[in-house]
Design a protein around this motif. Structure first.
Motif, short mmCIF file in Angstrom:
data_model
loop_
_atom_site.label_atom_id
_atom_site.label_comp_id
_atom_site.label_asym_id
_atom_site.label_seq_id
_atom_site.Cartn_x
_atom_site.Cartn_y
_atom_site.Cartn_z
N GLY A 236 0.77 -1.12 -0.14
CA GLY A 236 -0.01 0.04 -0.01
C GLY A 236 0.91 1.27 0.03
O GLY A 236 0.57 2.19 -0.83
N TYR A 237 2.02 1.22 0.76
CA TYR A 237 2.68 2.56 0.76
C TYR A 237 3.45 2.81 -0.30
O TYR A 237 3.67 3.82 -0.86
N SER A 238 3.87 1.63 -1.17
CA SER A 238 4.42 1.75 -2.27
C SER A 238 3.61 2.21 -3.52
O SER A 238 3.97 3.08 -4.41
N PHE A 239 2.47 1.53 -3.77
CA PHE A 239 1.51 1.95 -4.77
C PHE A 239 0.66 2.95 -4.74
O PHE A 239 -0.01 3.21 -5.69
N TYR A 240 0.03 3.18 -3.55
CA TYR A 240 -0.95 4.18 -3.21
C TYR A 240 -0.74 5.43 -3.76
O TYR A 240 0.42 6.05 -3.38
N LYS A 241 -1.65 6.16 -4.41
CA LYS A 241 -1.47 7.60 -5.26
C LYS A 241 -0.15 7.79 -5.93
O LYS A 241 0.37 8.68 -5.47
N ARG A 242 0.20 6.73 -6.58
CA ARG A 242 1.33 7.20 -7.39
C ARG A 242 0.85 7.49 -8.92
O ARG A 242 0.12 7.24 -9.22
N GLU A 243 1.55 8.67 -9.29
CA GLU A 243 1.47 9.17 -10.64
C GLU A 243 1.46 7.74 -11.56
O GLU A 243 0.65 7.74 -12.61
N LYS A 244 2.61 7.19 -11.51
CA LYS A 244 2.73 5.99 -12.31
C LYS A 244 3.29 4.64 -11.49
O LYS A 244 3.78 4.90 -10.39
N ILE A 245 2.79 3.58 -12.06
CA ILE A 245 3.66 2.40 -11.46
C ILE A 245 4.36 1.81 -12.31
O ILE A 245 3.90 1.18 -13.65
N THR A 246 5.78 2.01 -12.14
CA THR A 246 7.00 1.77 -12.83
C THR A 246 7.21 0.22 -12.59
O THR A 246 7.17 -0.35 -11.65
N PRO A 247 7.91 -0.32 -13.68
CA PRO A 247 8.56 -1.78 -13.52
C PRO A 247 9.40 -1.78 -12.37
O PRO A 247 9.61 -2.74 -11.56
N VAL A 248 10.28 -0.67 -12.30
CA VAL A 248 11.20 -0.52 -11.26
C VAL A 248 10.68 -0.72 -9.66
O VAL A 248 11.12 -1.32 -8.78
N ARG A 249 9.37 0.19 -9.61
CA ARG A 249 8.82 0.07 -8.39
C ARG A 249 8.24 -0.98 -7.97
O ARG A 249 8.13 -1.37 -7.05
N VAL A 250 7.73 -1.72 -8.96
CA VAL A 250 7.23 -2.91 -8.74
C VAL A 250 8.08 -3.98 -8.13
O VAL A 250 7.93 -4.77 -7.13
N ALA A 251 9.23 -4.06 -8.98
CA ALA A 251 10.22 -5.19 -8.95
C ALA A 251 10.86 -4.84 -7.48
O ALA A 251 11.15 -5.77 -6.79
N LEU A 252 11.12 -3.50 -6.96
CA LEU A 252 11.70 -3.34 -5.76
C LEU A 252 10.71 -3.59 -4.50
O LEU A 252 11.08 -4.19 -3.52
N THR A 253 9.58 -3.13 -4.73
CA THR A 253 8.28 -3.62 -3.55
C THR A 253 8.26 -5.00 -3.49
O THR A 253 8.41 -5.53 -2.55
N LEU A 254 8.08 -5.94 -4.46
CA LEU A 254 7.90 -7.23 -4.51
C LEU A 254 9.35 -7.76 -3.65
O LEU A 254 9.28 -8.80 -3.05
N ALA A 255 10.81 -7.28 -4.25
CA ALA A 255 11.72 -7.76 -3.63
C ALA A 255 11.75 -7.41 -1.96
O ALA A 255 12.21 -8.43 -1.26
N ALA A 256 11.24 -6.28 -1.43
CA ALA A 256 11.24 -6.19 -0.02
C ALA A 256 10.39 -7.09 0.56
O ALA A 256 10.67 -7.75 1.60
N VAL A 257 8.97 -7.36 -0.03
CA VAL A 257 8.29 -8.32 0.56
C VAL A 257 8.68 -9.66 0.84
O VAL A 257 8.60 -10.38 1.52
N THR A 258 9.55 -10.09 -0.34
CA THR A 258 9.65 -11.50 -0.58
C THR A 258 10.97 -11.68 0.49
O THR A 258 10.99 -12.77 1.05
#
Length: 207
Positions: A98-120
């Motif tokens: 939620g903190y990473s994806f909420y109210k972002r102007e764009k959802i970029t591949p880098v953001r998704v990759a880093l967020t999922l890496a943190a959760v993993t």
């Protein structure tokens, strides 16, 4: 600011209804699509409704929905003894998404990759593996107080035994999840009915 705005989502009836629908979808996917590989290893697809809900409503509802999904999932379809550590896992993952994806102007591949890496790394490999090691490696919790050396030895032995398998599984699923989550979140933001949830009040700098 992001946390405050996220908390306000609970005051909207429309948001509450959407949260309930996504929570039901997550539970359904958890029951139908989860594959139990071994006693300590399973593969599921609940990450997709989870990340969608977190993008739409933010870290606070994300954490609450994560905890609720774990508790309801256990009540509706219990598998073994209840352990609160897994509920905490779902809450932490929901907060991070939620903190990473909420109210972002764009959802970029880098953001998704880093967020999922943190959760993993934090949740899947460190936290969940620790709970499994405690639950199945340390049969008597009183040992942590009466014989802590023996308890920790049993814990680390179990942790080492299951970590490799969990690491391989998460490494294999990671690129699949990154691609799937990125495609899902970017596609949803193009749907008129859901665009307001995904993009309203956009703020924050994107990677």
């Amino acid at each position: 600011m992001r946390l405050k705005e996220s908390a306000k989502e609970f005051s909207s009836l429309k948001s509450l209804v959407a949260m309930a629908m996504l929570l039901a979808l997550r539970l359904a996917l958890g029951f139908v699509t989860t594959i139990q590989v071994t006693e300590n290893l399973k593969i599921g697809f609940t990450i997709f409704p989870t990340t969608l809900a977190c993008m739409m409503f933010g870290p606070i509802p994300g954490a609450v929905m994560g905890g609720a999904a774990d508790l309801l999932g256990f009540v509706l379809k219990p598998t073994g003894a209840f352990f609160p550590g897994y509920t905490l896992d779902s809450m932490v993952a929901g907060f991070i998404y939620g903190y990473s994806f909420y109210k972002r102007e764009k959802i970029t591949p880098v953001r998704v990759a880093l967020t999922l890496a943190a959760v993993t790394v934090l949740v899947n490999l460190c936290m969940t593996t620790s709970w499994i090691s405690i639950q199945y490696g340390v049969k008597d919790f009183s040992l942590f107080f009466s014989n802590s050396a023996a308890a920790w030895q049993s814990f680390f032995k179990k942790f080492q035994a299951i970590f490799a398998g969990r690491a391989i599984k998460n490494a294999c699923l990671y690129p699949v999840n990154v691609v799937g989550v990125y495609l899902l979140l970017t596609a949803v933001r193009r749907v008129p009915l859901l665009r307001d949830y995904a993009k309203r009040g956009e703020q924050g700098r994107d990677l």
